[in-house]
Design a protein around this motif. Sequence first.
Motif, PDB file in Angstrom:
ATOM      1  N   UNK A 297       0.845  -1.186   0.000  1.00  0.00           N
ATOM      2  CA  UNK A 297       0.000   0.000   0.000  1.00  0.00           C
ATOM      3  C   UNK A 297       0.885   1.241   0.000  1.00  0.00           C
ATOM      4  N   UNK A 298       0.579   2.201  -0.881  1.00  0.00           N
ATOM      5  CA  UNK A 298       1.293   3.484  -0.915  1.00  0.00           C
ATOM      6  C   UNK A 298       0.306   4.597  -0.605  1.00  0.00           C
ATOM      7  N   UNK A 299       0.620   5.352   0.446  1.00  0.00           N
ATOM      8  CA  UNK A 299      -0.183   6.504   0.824  1.00  0.00           C
ATOM      9  C   UNK A 299       0.637   7.771   0.615  1.00  0.00           C
ATOM     10  N   UNK A 300       0.069   8.713  -0.107  1.00  0.00           N
ATOM     11  CA  UNK A 300       0.668  10.040  -0.225  1.00  0.00           C
ATOM     12  C   UNK A 300      -0.148  11.009   0.605  1.00  0.00           C
ATOM     13  N   UNK A 301       0.376  11.405   1.782  1.00  0.00           N
ATOM     14  CA  UNK A 301      -0.400  12.156   2.765  1.00  0.00           C
ATOM     15  C   UNK A 301       0.015  13.624   2.764  1.00  0.00           C
ATOM     16  N   UNK A 302      -0.960  14.521   2.759  1.00  0.00           N
ATOM     17  CA  UNK A 302      -0.728  15.949   2.949  1.00  0.00           C
ATOM     18  C   UNK A 302      -1.532  16.430   4.147  1.00  0.00           C
ATOM     19  N   UNK A 303      -0.825  16.990   5.136  1.00  0.00           N
ATOM     20  CA  UNK A 303      -1.449  17.502   6.356  1.00  0.00           C
ATOM     21  C   UNK A 303      -1.311  19.017   6.407  1.00  0.00           C
ATOM     22  N   UNK A 304      -2.410  19.678   6.679  1.00  0.00           N
ATOM     23  CA  UNK A 304      -2.371  21.110   6.966  1.00  0.00           C
ATOM     24  C   UNK A 304      -3.000  21.320   8.336  1.00  0.00           C
ATOM     25  N   UNK A 305      -2.246  22.005   9.229  1.00  0.00           N
ATOM     26  CA  UNK A 305      -2.759  22.185  10.576  1.00  0.00           C
ATOM     27  C   UNK A 305      -2.102  23.346  11.304  1.00  0.00           C
ATOM     28  N   UNK A 306      -2.293  23.324  12.620  1.00  0.00           N
ATOM     29  CA  UNK A 306      -1.791  24.434  13.439  1.00  0.00           C
ATOM     30  C   UNK A 306      -1.348  23.880  14.784  1.00  0.00           C
ATOM     31  N   UNK A 307      -0.094  24.282  15.170  1.00  0.00           N
ATOM     32  CA  UNK A 307       0.423  23.923  16.487  1.00  0.00           C
ATOM     33  C   UNK A 307       0.163  25.088  17.424  1.00  0.00           C
ATOM     34  N   UNK A 308      -0.816  24.921  18.335  1.00  0.00           N
ATOM     35  CA  UNK A 308      -1.239  26.000  19.215  1.00  0.00           C
ATOM     36  C   UNK A 308      -0.119  26.434  20.153  1.00  0.00           C
ATOM     37  N   UNK A 309       0.630  25.446  20.687  1.00  0.00           N
ATOM     38  CA  UNK A 309       1.677  25.785  21.663  1.00  0.00           C
ATOM     39  C   UNK A 309       2.765  26.648  21.054  1.00  0.00           C
TER      40      UNK A 309
END
Length: 461
Positions: free
Chosen positions: A405-417
């Motif tokens: 299995x090949x997953x191409x993951x893109x994450x967009x987020x925010x680190x509050x600390x």
Amino acid sequence: DSLPAFLDFQADGALVEGIGAKGELDIDELFTSPTAKLNTNISVKNALISGAQIADFSSAINAEYNAQQHLVVKANSKVKSLTYDDINAAKISNELTLSTDLSVGELFADIDAKTTAAKLSTAELTLNKLSVVSKALQSRALQATHHVFADGFEALVSHHMSEVAHPFELVIPEQAVSKLNPIIAQFEPLATVTDGVVSGIIKGDVNLQQAQGRVQISKFSALYNDYLANDFAVNLNGTFNSGQLNIAATKFTLNELRAGAVVKNIQGQLQVTANQPCAANLTGQVMGGAFVVNKYCPLSDNQTATVKFENIDASKLVTLDAESGISLSGRLAGTLPVVISKQGIEVKQGQLVNQGDGKLLITNNAGFDAVKAQQQELSTTLSLLENLDIKKLRSSVNLKPDGWLHLGVNLEGYNEAQQQAVNFNYNHEENVFTLLRALRLSDEITQKVEKEYAKKGSNDG
């Protein structure tokens, strides 16, 4: 004067060896109201008659004809083995009683018989402990009813055989499907039925090769290798004509399927068209969410089944060790085009996306900490992932027939600390067939533990 024409018995070219016969015949009042008794024993070592090979045949025959012209014939016969074409039978015994009244103009004969065989085999199927109890009336046509048992499975067959037609009716009384395990094992050695009942009725004509009927299955549960299906139910209505089986679209339900992931409340439409079975509009619940499959045909070598997910629990989809220190929360949706061919199963250009916000937490993970220590230049960036509020997740999904299995993951987020936005791309590969085997092993252990606790609870009660 002769046998009925439709029996078409021919003994031309018959070869019989080792014939033995002995007995006695008594006749009284020969010229007034004659009575007669015949007792005889016949044995044949080997016989070849119309292509049928018979070994060690023996029969004890008793016949009695009284003054009222009633004839009763009883025969007890045994055959060590019989072979005809690809059909082989062993240890056959038959008890036959024929009674008739010769005083009337038209000949009627009542026939009662019981036939048993230790084994009946063809190239495709072997039946053991076969028993057939028959009652028949022979007049212008043969009307018969047979109560059949094979490997403990029971059926009732009625038919009416004449020169022009041969209608029949097959009744399957309600009984445990598990009785079919000896037969199922010959086609699928890894399959075992554990529960369920079946019943049905089928009517048709042997000469016309036509039939129609219904079969009901309920509370059906089975194991296949280490897959488990619980509580399947369906009512099938179908027809057979010119070698083609057709079953009208009908709803089926399956309470639970364990195949690594536990799938619940499955339902859909089952249909057979010209011997091709297909399931359509499959729906169910998995990993805290729901799925739908447009269509799947088990016997088709080339097809694409589109699987759509929604509201999937990300923490259950991403299978991680509870002690790994990595957790993922949130909900996911996706579409997986599942391509099924002779090469195996593939997913081409599948997609997963988030539904609402999610959360990624990494704490005390030795592997993650080692990467940060070894690559200081990435330490700051990687630390942003340790407590990340996920705003957007997109993943491409591609699965090869060998399980990779090949997953191409893109994450967009925010680190509050750290008050820092994050845009993270990640490629992941693993063999999911190996993973599923591990999951199924874990699932099997869980079941055994649950079963033991259930036994303990019932014993304590």
